[in-house]
Design a protein around this motif. Sequence first.
Motif, PDB file in Angstrom:
ATOM      1  N   VAL A 117       0.831  -1.205   0.000  1.00 27.33           N
ATOM      2  CA  VAL A 117       0.000   0.000   0.000  1.00 27.33           C
ATOM      3  C   VAL A 117       0.867   1.257   0.000  1.00 27.33           C
ATOM      4  CG1 VAL A 117      -1.729   1.303   1.306  1.00 27.33           C
ATOM      5  CG2 VAL A 117      -1.912  -1.174   1.130  1.00 27.33           C
ATOM      6  N   VAL A 118       1.920   1.270   0.821  1.00 28.80           N
ATOM      7  CA  VAL A 118       2.772   2.454   0.928  1.00 28.80           C
ATOM      8  C   VAL A 118       3.585   2.655  -0.350  1.00 28.80           C
ATOM      9  CG1 VAL A 118       4.679   3.495   2.191  1.00 28.80           C
ATOM     10  CG2 VAL A 118       2.867   2.310   3.434  1.00 28.80           C
ATOM     11  N   LEU A 119       4.168   1.589  -0.865  1.00 26.92           N
ATOM     12  CA  LEU A 119       4.998   1.713  -2.060  1.00 26.92           C
ATOM     13  C   LEU A 119       4.164   2.075  -3.283  1.00 26.92           C
ATOM     14  CD1 LEU A 119       7.479  -1.291  -1.666  1.00 26.92           C
ATOM     15  CD2 LEU A 119       7.854   1.106  -1.135  1.00 26.92           C
ATOM     16  N   GLY A 120       2.956   1.560  -3.364  1.00 33.18           N
ATOM     17  CA  GLY A 120       2.115   1.881  -4.503  1.00 33.18           C
ATOM     18  C   GLY A 120       1.552   3.283  -4.455  1.00 33.18           C
ATOM     19  N   GLY A 121       1.495   3.875  -3.285  1.00 32.64           N
ATOM     20  CA  GLY A 121       0.905   5.194  -3.135  1.00 32.64           C
ATOM     21  C   GLY A 121      -0.445   5.088  -2.466  1.00 32.64           C
ATOM     22  N   MET A 122      -0.508   5.519  -1.208  1.00 33.27           N
ATOM     23  CA  MET A 122      -1.739   5.351  -0.442  1.00 33.27           C
ATOM     24  C   MET A 122      -2.888   6.113  -1.093  1.00 33.27           C
ATOM     25  SD  MET A 122      -0.612   5.167   3.550  1.00 33.27           S
ATOM     26  CE  MET A 122       0.375   6.638   3.631  1.00 33.27           C
ATOM     27  N   GLY A 123      -3.972   5.389  -1.360  1.00 35.25           N
ATOM     28  CA  GLY A 123      -5.122   5.973  -2.020  1.00 35.25           C
ATOM     29  C   GLY A 123      -5.169   5.699  -3.507  1.00 35.25           C
ATOM     30  N   SER A 124      -4.109   5.166  -4.085  1.00 29.91           N
ATOM     31  CA  SER A 124      -4.040   4.925  -5.523  1.00 29.91           C
ATOM     32  C   SER A 124      -4.236   3.440  -5.812  1.00 29.91           C
ATOM     33  CB  SER A 124      -2.688   5.389  -6.075  1.00 29.91           C
ATOM     34  OG  SER A 124      -2.509   4.964  -7.396  1.00 29.91           O
ATOM     35  N   LEU A 125      -5.330   3.089  -6.478  1.00 24.29           N
ATOM     36  CA  LEU A 125      -5.591   1.688  -6.785  1.00 24.29           C
ATOM     37  C   LEU A 125      -4.615   1.155  -7.824  1.00 24.29           C
ATOM     38  CD1 LEU A 125      -9.504   1.673  -6.937  1.00 24.29           C
ATOM     39  CD2 LEU A 125      -8.033   1.044  -5.037  1.00 24.29           C
ATOM     40  N   VAL A 126      -4.327   1.948  -8.850  1.00 21.24           N
ATOM     41  CA  VAL A 126      -3.406   1.510  -9.903  1.00 21.24           C
ATOM     42  C   VAL A 126      -2.005   1.322  -9.341  1.00 21.24           C
ATOM     43  CG1 VAL A 126      -2.366   2.125 -12.111  1.00 21.24           C
ATOM     44  CG2 VAL A 126      -4.786   2.590 -11.700  1.00 21.24           C
ATOM     45  N   ILE A 132      -1.076   0.676  -6.272  1.00 16.61           N
ATOM     46  CA  ILE A 132      -1.033  -0.472  -5.375  1.00 16.61           C
ATOM     47  C   ILE A 132      -0.993  -1.773  -6.172  1.00 16.61           C
ATOM     48  CG2 ILE A 132      -2.400  -1.764  -3.684  1.00 16.61           C
ATOM     49  CD1 ILE A 132      -3.310   0.949  -2.575  1.00 16.61           C
ATOM     50  N   ALA A 133      -1.757  -1.856  -7.252  1.00 12.77           N
ATOM     51  CA  ALA A 133      -1.734  -3.053  -8.090  1.00 12.77           C
ATOM     52  C   ALA A 133      -0.353  -3.257  -8.710  1.00 12.77           C
ATOM     53  CB  ALA A 133      -2.803  -2.945  -9.178  1.00 12.77           C
ATOM     54  N   VAL A 134       0.260  -2.173  -9.168  1.00 11.38           N
ATOM     55  CA  VAL A 134       1.614  -2.269  -9.737  1.00 11.38           C
ATOM     56  C   VAL A 134       2.614  -2.711  -8.673  1.00 11.38           C
ATOM     57  CG1 VAL A 134       3.486  -0.945 -10.785  1.00 11.38           C
ATOM     58  CG2 VAL A 134       1.140  -0.587 -11.542  1.00 11.38           C
ATOM     59  N   ALA A 135       2.498  -2.148  -7.466  1.00  8.05           N
ATOM     60  CA  ALA A 135       3.418  -2.525  -6.385  1.00  8.05           C
ATOM     61  C   ALA A 135       3.256  -3.993  -6.012  1.00  8.05           C
ATOM     62  CB  ALA A 135       3.168  -1.635  -5.163  1.00  8.05           C
ATOM     63  N   ALA A 136       2.021  -4.494  -5.983  1.00  7.10           N
ATOM     64  CA  ALA A 136       1.799  -5.912  -5.671  1.00  7.10           C
ATOM     65  C   ALA A 136       2.407  -6.804  -6.740  1.00  7.10           C
ATOM     66  CB  ALA A 136       0.301  -6.183  -5.538  1.00  7.10           C
ATOM     67  N   ALA A 137       2.245  -6.419  -8.009  1.00  6.96           N
ATOM     68  CA  ALA A 137       2.823  -7.216  -9.095  1.00  6.96           C
ATOM     69  C   ALA A 137       4.340  -7.232  -9.012  1.00  6.96           C
ATOM     70  CB  ALA A 137       2.365  -6.661 -10.441  1.00  6.96           C
ATOM     71  N   VAL A 138       4.946  -6.090  -8.681  1.00  8.77           N
ATOM     72  CA  VAL A 138       6.410  -6.007  -8.605  1.00  8.77           C
ATOM     73  C   VAL A 138       6.932  -6.801  -7.412  1.00  8.77           C
ATOM     74  CG1 VAL A 138       8.346  -4.442  -8.213  1.00  8.77           C
ATOM     75  CG2 VAL A 138       6.542  -3.819  -9.829  1.00  8.77           C
ATOM     76  N   MET A 139       6.316  -6.634  -6.246  1.00  5.68           N
ATOM     77  CA  MET A 139       6.840  -7.258  -5.028  1.00  5.68           C
ATOM     78  C   MET A 139       6.574  -8.761  -5.004  1.00  5.68           C
ATOM     79  SD  MET A 139       5.961  -4.459  -2.096  1.00  5.68           S
ATOM     80  CE  MET A 139       6.399  -5.655  -0.864  1.00  5.68           C
ATOM     81  N   ILE A 140       5.325  -9.163  -5.211  1.00  3.65           N
ATOM     82  CA  ILE A 140       4.999 -10.588  -5.143  1.00  3.65           C
ATOM     83  C   ILE A 140       5.534 -11.320  -6.361  1.00  3.65           C
ATOM     84  CG2 ILE A 140       3.146 -12.250  -4.825  1.00  3.65           C
ATOM     85  CD1 ILE A 140       3.580 -10.266  -2.511  1.00  3.65           C
ATOM     86  N   GLY A 141       5.380 -10.709  -7.530  1.00  2.00           N
ATOM     87  CA  GLY A 141       5.928 -11.330  -8.725  1.00  2.00           C
ATOM     88  C   GLY A 141       7.440 -11.423  -8.689  1.00  2.00           C
ATOM     89  N   GLY A 142       8.096 -10.388  -8.141  1.00  9.11           N
ATOM     90  CA  GLY A 142       9.550 -10.438  -8.016  1.00  9.11           C
ATOM     91  C   GLY A 142      10.021 -11.541  -7.086  1.00  9.11           C
ATOM     92  N   LYS A 163      10.843   7.646  -4.865  1.00  8.44           N
ATOM     93  CA  LYS A 163       9.442   8.066  -4.966  1.00  8.44           C
ATOM     94  C   LYS A 163       8.804   7.998  -3.586  1.00  8.44           C
ATOM     95  CE  LYS A 163       7.278   8.171  -8.525  1.00  8.44           C
ATOM     96  NZ  LYS A 163       6.821   9.294  -9.384  1.00  8.44           N
ATOM     97  N   PRO A 164       9.018   9.016  -2.733  1.00  9.41           N
ATOM     98  CA  PRO A 164       8.539   8.932  -1.343  1.00  9.41           C
ATOM     99  C   PRO A 164       7.027   8.851  -1.212  1.00  9.41           C
ATOM    100  CG  PRO A 164       9.338  11.137  -1.866  1.00  9.41           C
ATOM    101  CD  PRO A 164       9.710  10.276  -3.019  1.00  9.41           C
ATOM    102  N   ARG A 165       6.282   9.228  -2.239  1.00  4.64           N
ATOM    103  CA  ARG A 165       4.820   9.132  -2.166  1.00  4.64           C
ATOM    104  C   ARG A 165       4.276   7.965  -2.970  1.00  4.64           C
ATOM    105  NH1 ARG A 165       6.344  14.307  -1.880  1.00  4.64           N
ATOM    106  NH2 ARG A 165       5.491  15.518  -0.160  1.00  4.64           N
ATOM    107  N   GLY A 166       5.136   6.987  -3.278  1.00  4.83           N
ATOM    108  CA  GLY A 166       4.695   5.798  -3.974  1.00  4.83           C
ATOM    109  C   GLY A 166       4.900   5.888  -5.475  1.00  4.83           C
ATOM    110  N   PHE A 167       4.580   4.796  -6.151  1.00  3.03           N
ATOM    111  CA  PHE A 167       4.771   4.729  -7.594  1.00  3.03           C
ATOM    112  C   PHE A 167       3.944   5.782  -8.326  1.00  3.03           C
ATOM    113  CE2 PHE A 167       5.805  -0.020  -7.086  1.00  3.03           C
ATOM    114  CZ  PHE A 167       7.137   0.284  -6.891  1.00  3.03           C
ATOM    115  N   VAL A 168       2.759   6.059  -7.831  1.00  2.00           N
ATOM    116  CA  VAL A 168       1.883   7.044  -8.459  1.00  2.00           C
ATOM    117  C   VAL A 168       1.997   8.344  -7.675  1.00  2.00           C
ATOM    118  CG1 VAL A 168      -0.476   7.613  -9.107  1.00  2.00           C
ATOM    119  CG2 VAL A 168       0.335   5.268  -9.309  1.00  2.00           C
TER     120      VAL A 168
END
Length: 461
Positions: free
Chosen positions: A371-380, A382-392, A431-436
């Motif tokens: 949630v933090v890495l993807g950008g709190m409040g950003s659905l897109v 967070i989805a990208v961060a989950a794909a990067v972290m879990i997929g990685g 990116k201190p405020r997340g990917f987005v």
Amino acid sequence: MANIASTTASAGTDVTARALREAVFAGLISLGLFVLFVGLKSDQNIRNELILTQRWGLLAIFVIVAAVGRFLMVAYVQPAMARRKAAKAEAEDVAKEETFFSRHFSKIAIVALILYPPVVLALAGVQGSLKWVDNFGIQILIYVMLAWGLNIVVGLAGLLDLGYVAFYAVGAYSYALLSTYFGLSFWILLPVAGILAAFWGMILGFPVLRLRGDYLAIVTLAFGEIIRLVLINWTEVTKGTFGVSGIAKATLFGIKFDASKDGFAALMGLPMSSAYYKIFLFYLILALCLLTAYVTIRLRRMPIGRAWEALREDEIACRSLGINTVTTKLTAFATGAMFGGIAGSFFAVRQGFVSPESFVFLESAVILAIVVLGGMGSLVGIAVAAAVMIGGTEILRELSFLKMVFGPDFTPELYRMLIFGLAMVVVMVWKPRGFVGSREPTAFLHERKAVSGSFTKEGHG
């Protein structure tokens, strides 16, 4: 002109000298840090005697990578970033025109996910697709749904929850126990698990109504540990550390995915394979994720969603506006817990087995990090961060060629938490405020515009 050239040359020389000096320091520090962990390894010989195995070559690789990386960072990356920042500050604030891809990214991603199983099936075959659909598809989408559920609590309402895995566990054990003892079907237990998790979310919400920040985090962490310890010690019901096995599978309109003559493969005239069941589960969790995103977007545009955002920004101002912070917090906890419970019930269906070891604090930390890495409040984001972290993490299991470099005893997946920690540090610096880095406010005047993340409070949406 000559003075300018000499000044530039001297500045470049100073940067190179500083880069060399810091590279030497970085090498020495890495040597001191890794000499006992990498350079020396304890082992047993044929007589069960403890011996030390020297791995100076592997240690040298670590030291060289640290030194060279620091040199490149100081000599090239930092000056380039400084020049880019200065040029960006001097340039006029011109609105960038959105490309077709950026405008329709969500739709393109959904279409790609729908086409993912048949494409993998065509490329890798029936049995070869099993790994890619399960580990790289279902696993990532489960964490996407969990992160979107936690995003309601943390990203929208601003309530730091470190015990979110408790609702995940409630959903999983609700499905496992009710299907085992009462024989209820998956389609009945899916909403039931969400309702039970939402109920526990409200139970958690009542004691923490007056808590904020660190105190709230500590209480939610304790709640997660309480649930885990109850699952371990209530052996008459949960079977303790042995877990619950033989959990019933999901069905498609009453059609089972088994080897019987009435099974899915037999009815469709297909060879028997568990890949078809995994593909069915992939589309099922994809539908649940899309439902989560749709509900979240709709709630954000409703008064309750704006109350969550007001609570996140300033609780005192929120209360002064006449917003009932009690119901606002309880609805945030209950809604986020409901999606966590639904994801937990799906996890039980996918695994066919649940145990308390699947719901440790590390799971909450990983979901919160997404949630933090993807950008709190950003659905897109967070989805990208989950794909990067879990997929990685899953990709690390496929990097067997690294054993040729580091030796046959090297296990890449054991270093996943080290890489995970380094990735978090890098992203938080870059990116201190997340990917987005931009947000679209739910309330706008005349025209909807994306707002830069720099206009929001650090760490908030």
